[in-house]
Design an enzyme around this catalytic site. Sequence first.
Site, PDB file in Angstrom:
ATOM      1  N   SER A 110       0.823  -1.219   0.000  1.00 21.24           N
ATOM      2  CA  SER A 110       0.000   0.000   0.000  1.00 21.24           C
ATOM      3  C   SER A 110       0.855   1.266   0.000  1.00 21.24           C
ATOM      4  CB  SER A 110      -0.901   0.012   1.241  1.00 21.24           C
ATOM      5  OG  SER A 110      -1.569   1.252   1.317  1.00 21.24           O
ATOM      6  N   LYS A 151     -13.739  -4.912   2.827  1.00 19.52           N
ATOM      7  CA  LYS A 151     -14.661  -3.774   2.694  1.00 19.52           C
ATOM      8  C   LYS A 151     -16.099  -4.126   3.089  1.00 19.52           C
ATOM      9  CE  LYS A 151     -11.969  -1.254  -0.654  1.00 19.52           C
ATOM     10  NZ  LYS A 151     -11.834  -0.744  -2.009  1.00 19.52           N
ATOM     11  N   ALA A 205     -16.708  -7.826  -9.836  1.00 23.34           N
ATOM     12  CA  ALA A 205     -17.929  -7.503  -9.087  1.00 23.34           C
ATOM     13  C   ALA A 205     -17.655  -7.566  -7.589  1.00 23.34           C
ATOM     14  CB  ALA A 205     -19.042  -8.477  -9.473  1.00 23.34           C
ATOM     15  N   GLY A 206     -16.486  -7.093  -7.185  1.00 22.06           N
ATOM     16  CA  GLY A 206     -16.110  -7.104  -5.776  1.00 22.06           C
ATOM     17  C   GLY A 206     -16.391  -5.762  -5.104  1.00 22.06           C
ATOM     18  N   GLY A 207     -15.686  -5.514  -4.021  1.00 22.38           N
ATOM     19  CA  GLY A 207     -15.900  -4.296  -3.231  1.00 22.38           C
ATOM     20  C   GLY A 207     -15.675  -3.023  -4.020  1.00 22.38           C
ATOM     21  N   ALA A 208     -14.671  -3.012  -4.891  1.00 22.64           N
ATOM     22  CA  ALA A 208     -14.386  -1.780  -5.648  1.00 22.64           C
ATOM     23  C   ALA A 208     -15.538  -1.460  -6.584  1.00 22.64           C
ATOM     24  CB  ALA A 208     -13.075  -1.941  -6.423  1.00 22.64           C
ATOM     25  N   TYR A 265      -2.960  -0.555  -9.170  1.00 18.18           N
ATOM     26  CA  TYR A 265      -1.833   0.359  -9.352  1.00 18.18           C
ATOM     27  C   TYR A 265      -0.570  -0.414  -9.025  1.00 18.18           C
ATOM     28  CZ  TYR A 265      -3.356   0.651  -4.549  1.00 18.18           C
ATOM     29  OH  TYR A 265      -3.791   0.325  -3.292  1.00 18.18           O
TER      30      TYR A 265
HETATM   31  P1  NDP Z   1     -12.444  -7.909  -4.163  1.00 22.90           P
HETATM   32  O1  NDP Z   1     -11.618  -8.981  -3.546  1.00 22.90           O
HETATM   33  O2  NDP Z   1     -13.614  -7.391  -3.438  1.00 22.90           O
HETATM   34  O3  NDP Z   1     -12.977  -8.429  -5.593  1.00 22.90           O
HETATM   35  C1  NDP Z   1     -12.089  -9.041  -6.471  1.00 22.90           C
HETATM   36  C2  NDP Z   1     -12.727  -9.193  -7.841  1.00 22.90           C
HETATM   37  O4  NDP Z   1     -11.726  -9.698  -8.732  1.00 22.90           O
HETATM   38  C3  NDP Z   1     -13.885 -10.183  -7.886  1.00 22.90           C
HETATM   39  O5  NDP Z   1     -14.812  -9.744  -8.862  1.00 22.90           O
HETATM   40  C4  NDP Z   1     -13.197 -11.474  -8.322  1.00 22.90           C
HETATM   41  O6  NDP Z   1     -14.044 -12.363  -9.003  1.00 22.90           O
HETATM   42  C5  NDP Z   1     -12.194 -10.939  -9.300  1.00 22.90           C
HETATM   43  N1  NDP Z   1     -11.021 -11.798  -9.482  1.00 22.90           N
HETATM   44  C6  NDP Z   1     -10.106 -12.146  -8.559  1.00 22.90           C
HETATM   45  N2  NDP Z   1      -9.135 -12.909  -9.116  1.00 22.90           N
HETATM   46  C7  NDP Z   1      -9.466 -13.052 -10.429  1.00 22.90           C
HETATM   47  C8  NDP Z   1      -8.855 -13.719 -11.522  1.00 22.90           C
HETATM   48  N3  NDP Z   1      -7.720 -14.422 -11.379  1.00 22.90           N
HETATM   49  N4  NDP Z   1      -9.444 -13.640 -12.722  1.00 22.90           N
HETATM   50  C9  NDP Z   1     -10.591 -12.930 -12.875  1.00 22.90           C
HETATM   51  N5  NDP Z   1     -11.215 -12.272 -11.880  1.00 22.90           N
HETATM   52  C10 NDP Z   1     -10.659 -12.338 -10.667  1.00 22.90           C
HETATM   53  O7  NDP Z   1     -11.416  -6.747  -4.546  1.00 22.90           O
HETATM   54  P2  NDP Z   1     -11.735  -5.177  -4.725  1.00 22.90           P
HETATM   55  O8  NDP Z   1     -12.981  -5.050  -5.500  1.00 22.90           O
HETATM   56  O9  NDP Z   1     -11.632  -4.483  -3.441  1.00 22.90           O
HETATM   57  O10 NDP Z   1     -10.466  -4.699  -5.606  1.00 22.90           O
HETATM   58  C11 NDP Z   1     -10.383  -5.001  -6.979  1.00 22.90           C
HETATM   59  C12 NDP Z   1      -9.185  -4.285  -7.604  1.00 22.90           C
HETATM   60  O11 NDP Z   1      -9.384  -2.885  -7.558  1.00 22.90           O
HETATM   61  C13 NDP Z   1      -7.847  -4.567  -6.910  1.00 22.90           C
HETATM   62  O12 NDP Z   1      -6.839  -4.662  -7.908  1.00 22.90           O
HETATM   63  C14 NDP Z   1      -7.630  -3.332  -6.090  1.00 22.90           C
HETATM   64  O13 NDP Z   1      -6.260  -3.069  -5.847  1.00 22.90           O
HETATM   65  C15 NDP Z   1      -8.230  -2.274  -6.996  1.00 22.90           C
HETATM   66  N6  NDP Z   1      -8.651  -1.067  -6.266  1.00 22.90           N
HETATM   67  C16 NDP Z   1      -8.032   0.112  -6.546  1.00 22.90           C
HETATM   68  C17 NDP Z   1      -8.403   1.260  -5.907  1.00 22.90           C
HETATM   69  C18 NDP Z   1      -7.715   2.538  -6.240  1.00 22.90           C
HETATM   70  O14 NDP Z   1      -7.864   3.485  -5.466  1.00 22.90           O
HETATM   71  N7  NDP Z   1      -6.991   2.621  -7.343  1.00 22.90           N
HETATM   72  C19 NDP Z   1      -9.461   1.276  -4.883  1.00 22.90           C
HETATM   73  C20 NDP Z   1     -10.096  -0.010  -4.700  1.00 22.90           C
HETATM   74  C21 NDP Z   1      -9.676  -1.129  -5.347  1.00 22.90           C
HETATM   75  P3  NDP Z   1     -14.939 -13.443  -8.201  1.00 22.90           P
HETATM   76  O15 NDP Z   1     -16.185 -12.718  -7.803  1.00 22.90           O
HETATM   77  O16 NDP Z   1     -15.187 -14.508  -9.222  1.00 22.90           O
HETATM   78  O17 NDP Z   1     -14.126 -13.934  -7.041  1.00 22.90           O
END
Ligand code: NDP
Length: 282
Positions: free
Chosen positions: A24, A75, A138-141, A227
């Site tokens: 981070s 999150k 479709a995660g937290g972001a 990033y």
């Molecule tokens: P989460 O863990 O909540 O969600 C992860 C997502 O990525 C899910 O949709 C998951 O799919 C998918 N995923 C994980 N691994 C793979 C893979 N190998 N192939 C395809 N899909 C995959 O994470 P966040 O939503 O919190 O974060 C997502 C990204 O956004 C991260 O890279 C994070 O660093 C970045 N981010 C950047 C920010 C910024 O300020 N620039 C702020 C917030 C996040 P599934 O549902 O199938 O598990």
Amino acid sequence: MAAGVKPAQPPDQYGVAGHPVAHSWSPFIHGMFAKECGQNLVYRLYDIEPDDFRGEALRLLTSGVKGMNVTLPHKQAAAELVNTLTPRAARAQAVNTIALQPDNSLLGDNTDGVGLMRDLTGNLGLNIAGSRILILGAGGATRGILEPLIEAGPAAVVIANRTLSRAQTLAAAFADIYAIDACEFKAVAGPPYDLILNATSASLQGHMPELPPGLVSEESVCYDLAYSKGHTPFTLWAKSLYAARVCKGWGMLVEQAAESFFIWRGVRPHTHSVLEALTRKT
Ligand code: NDP
């Protein structure tokens, strides 16, 4: 001590909770904000295993820590931990900013959406109105960015995710304000999108989701929320398809941090010098 000389106040404590969290840049960013705004604070990294999040976050927030950023994978757990959610955090059901209130209750907010929008529309000068947007993940972001993206008036929003049911759940959660299409990666259909956002954490694992051809044109903007130094698998993919612009999430990172800083300290820091410093370092 000489009469009239006040003892130095200990700095207020803040930090970011995640797992992993060692990568981070938030301590660097908040350190620069604090210096610029003359705020006496320290900002630490809290590496907390998913099973320990609730107990450890509560321990920190009842023993002197005044506020916390929350990053993956905590999150949604943070949204369940706090006493009150702001409307945007309630909509997202994901919290990236916890603020200890004067009555010792915990307020949960989500600054990811405003951070992304300030980067897209302010720093990068994009116009979202009328654009076709593809979001990978479709995660937290994604939960945090959907509402402000929708409010900007896009022509279409598609969410593609590895686990289809999670994309469908998100589409259903926002159905009252927008008709989002949800699908698996292999089912994403063209024509090319104006904006493709990679909100998967696949880049962190060195992967790029496998997508059908025909989604990127020479007018597409491709933005990886991740990033890191150099290219990510997503930015390499976008470059290879001659996307008009290929960006990473540094601007979003700095803008969402500035909003958290404002929530905690009531002062809005300037972001350009921090973004420039980060870009020079990375
Ligand atoms: P989460 O863990 O909540 O969600 C992860 C997502 O990525 C899910 O949709 C998951 O799919 C998918 N995923 C994980 N691994 C793979 C893979 N190998 N192939 C395809 N899909 C995959 O994470 P966040 O939503 O919190 O974060 C997502 C990204 O956004 C991260 O890279 C994070 O660093 C970045 N981010 C950047 C920010 C910024 O300020 N620039 C702020 C917030 C996040 P599934 O549902 O199938 O598990």
